[in-house]
Design a protein around this motif. Structure first.
Motif, mmCIF file in Angstrom:
data_model
loop_
_atom_site.group_PDB
_atom_site.id
_atom_site.type_symbol
_atom_site.label_atom_id
_atom_site.label_comp_id
_atom_site.label_asym_id
_atom_site.label_seq_id
_atom_site.Cartn_x
_atom_site.Cartn_y
_atom_site.Cartn_z
ATOM 1 N N ALA A 1 -7.624 4.106 10.468
ATOM 2 C CA ALA A 1 -8.327 5.184 9.777
ATOM 3 C C ALA A 1 -7.998 5.195 8.279
ATOM 4 N N GLU A 2 -6.754 4.833 7.932
ATOM 5 C CA GLU A 2 -6.336 4.805 6.529
ATOM 6 C C GLU A 2 -6.823 3.552 5.816
ATOM 7 N N PHE A 3 -6.739 2.408 6.471
ATOM 8 C CA PHE A 3 -7.027 1.132 5.812
ATOM 9 C C PHE A 3 -8.510 0.780 5.765
ATOM 10 N N GLU A 4 -9.282 1.191 6.754
ATOM 11 C CA GLU A 4 -10.659 0.713 6.838
ATOM 12 C C GLU A 4 -11.520 1.138 5.646
ATOM 13 N N PRO A 5 -11.429 2.383 5.152
ATOM 14 C CA PRO A 5 -12.205 2.715 3.947
ATOM 15 C C PRO A 5 -11.790 1.876 2.735
ATOM 16 N N TYR B 1 0.830 -1.209 0.000
ATOM 17 C CA TYR B 1 0.000 0.000 0.000
ATOM 18 C C TYR B 1 0.861 1.253 0.000
ATOM 19 N N VAL B 2 1.795 1.323 0.942
ATOM 20 C CA VAL B 2 2.637 2.515 1.080
ATOM 21 C C VAL B 2 3.634 2.625 -0.074
ATOM 22 N N GLY B 3 4.258 1.485 -0.425
ATOM 23 C CA GLY B 3 5.323 1.515 -1.421
ATOM 24 C C GLY B 3 4.845 1.571 -2.856
ATOM 25 N N ALA B 4 3.614 1.099 -3.120
ATOM 26 C CA ALA B 4 3.129 1.067 -4.501
ATOM 27 C C ALA B 4 1.805 1.813 -4.675
ATOM 28 N N LEU B 5 0.755 1.362 -4.013
ATOM 29 C CA LEU B 5 -0.574 1.896 -4.311
ATOM 30 C C LEU B 5 -0.696 3.400 -4.059
ATOM 31 N N VAL B 6 -0.132 3.874 -2.962
ATOM 32 C CA VAL B 6 -0.199 5.318 -2.675
ATOM 33 C C VAL B 6 0.543 6.100 -3.756
ATOM 34 N N TYR C 1 -6.717 -2.602 -5.708
ATOM 35 C CA TYR C 1 -6.202 -1.501 -6.530
ATOM 36 C C TYR C 1 -7.247 -0.378 -6.584
ATOM 37 N N ILE C 2 -8.467 -0.758 -6.955
ATOM 38 C CA ILE C 2 -9.536 0.230 -7.128
ATOM 39 C C ILE C 2 -9.875 0.893 -5.797
ATOM 40 N N ALA C 3 -9.992 0.082 -4.753
ATOM 41 C CA ALA C 3 -10.359 0.601 -3.439
ATOM 42 C C ALA C 3 -9.311 1.584 -2.909
ATOM 43 N N ALA C 4 -8.054 1.385 -3.292
ATOM 44 C CA ALA C 4 -6.971 2.262 -2.835
ATOM 45 C C ALA C 4 -6.861 3.531 -3.673
ATOM 46 N N GLY C 5 -7.693 3.652 -4.714
ATOM 47 C CA GLY C 5 -7.721 4.900 -5.469
ATOM 48 C C GLY C 5 -7.255 4.827 -6.902
ATOM 49 N N ILE C 6 -6.970 3.617 -7.414
ATOM 50 C CA ILE C 6 -6.644 3.480 -8.832
ATOM 51 C C ILE C 6 -7.973 3.448 -9.584
ATOM 52 N N TRP D 1 -2.242 -6.728 6.834
ATOM 53 C CA TRP D 1 -2.973 -6.904 5.577
ATOM 54 C C TRP D 1 -3.980 -5.769 5.404
ATOM 55 N N LEU D 2 -4.136 -5.305 4.175
ATOM 56 C CA LEU D 2 -5.119 -4.262 3.900
ATOM 57 C C LEU D 2 -6.541 -4.704 4.267
#
Length: 335
Positions: free
Chosen positions: A283-287, A22-27, A68-73, A210-211
């Motif tokens: 707070a970051e992962f739950e949404p 999440y931190v290293g790629a998705l963000v 991917y989609i849920a994290a904002g892609i 885990w996310l």
């Protein structure tokens, strides 16, 4: 103005992505899709270089795409597809195999590490040619920028060498890509072994965030994270790896610098600090978790989104492949 092209992807090798992904790629990807024509793939072809259960692989592929989609892609903004839905990946890979030296492929660090771990009988040819498939992934889309971790830099360098070799031998076809190692990306380590990078194959389940973990599970893992005995929140990767790891994680999800975190928790014990880290991570992962599960509740719609995006990926990839086939001398189909 045409945006520069970007390509990256991750394997569907677990039911959930983790904090390091999440931190290293998705963000990073989420930010980059603003300024690049971005192609993001779930690289299921790469995943079968180690044994997979077929039903589980299908499930993991969907779950990875949903995260991917849920994290904002955004599939409307970026091209988000499943690698095996674009046959040109393997077709170009074969052509690139034929211009790759055996010694050149043998020198790839990740292959040497894995083959020494598994032995020759436990190492398949797919693992050996993995970097060449990765080169095909990148070159198909005339990619200019490849966001990768430092451990993948060698593979991008091979990609550049193959592109230059092909262009020299057959004429200009491929864009020469550049590796982009995000300078502001924190590396997240295992909570129980903070000297090892957080990995899907980590030794202890308690060391991996885990996310898709439920909030209480995330909290428990963080509260049990390895620290040290001096009780001071300060960043020192060598002397205080556990505390430094939690600081990096906290900084990644709050935007705080290491100095700001040090100042914030001056005079506080590790208990207070861990509670704050747990709260920020939840707070970051739950949404993300909630949105991913929502997408997975409607697999037909998720598959439709992936199919639409695969159409665009195929259109771009097939144009490159047709040029490659013409350049190497393949007889064009009469159809």
């Amino acid at each position: 103005m045409t945006k520069p092209r970007l390509y990256s992807g991750m394997q569907p090798s677990a039911d959930s992505l983790h904090a390091g992904n999440y931190v290293g790629a998705l963000v990073q990807w989420r930010k980059m899709q603003e300024e690049y024509d971005a192609f993001f793939s779930v690289v299921d072809l790469h995943a079968i270089s180690v044994p997979q259960d077929p039903a589980e692989l299908r499930q993991k592929t969907r779950r990875t795409a949903a995260q991917y989609i849920a994290a904002g892609i955004e599939p409307e903004r970026s091209t988000l597809y499943v690698q095996s839905h674009v046959p040109a990946h393997t077709q170009l890979s074969w052509v690139l195999n034929t211009i790759t030296g055996f010694g050149e492929a043998s020198r790839m660090t990740q292959f040497k590490d894995k083959s020494s771990r598994y032995g020759s009988d436990g190492t398949n040819v797919g693992l050996f040619t993995y970097p060449i498939l990765m080169a095909a992934d990148i070159l198909l889309y005339q990619t200019q920028v490849v966001p990768v971790g430092d451990d993948q830099r060698q593979h991008v360098e091979l990609t550049r060498n193959l592109a230059e070799r092909f262009n020299s031998r057959f004429g200009e076809v491929f864009t020469i890509p550049e590796a982009k190692i995000p300078a502001d990306s924190a590396r997240i380590y295992d909570l129980q072994n903070p000297e090892s990078k957080m990995s899907k194959s980590g030794d202890s389940p308690q060391g991996i965030l885990w996310l898709l973990d439920e909030p209480k599970v995330l909290q428990k893992k963080i509260m049990r994270a390895i620290t040290d005995n001096d009780g001071v929140v300060a960043f020192d990767r060598d002397a205080k790896p556990g505390v430094s790891n939690l600081m990096a994680l906290y900084g990644a999800v709050t935007g705080s610098t290491m100095q700001q975190i040090t100042d914030e928790f001056a005079g506080h014990g590790y208990g207070d600090f861990k509670k704050a880290v747990a709260g920020a991570v939840v707070a970051e992962f739950e949404p993300v978790r909630e949105r991913a599960l929502e997408l997975l509740d409607d697999p037909a719609e998720l598959d439709r989104l992936l199919a639409v995006n695969a159409e665009r990926a195929n259109e771009v990839a097939n144009e490159t492949l047709a040029t490659v086939y013409e350049k190497v001398g393949f007889l064009a189909s009469a159809r």
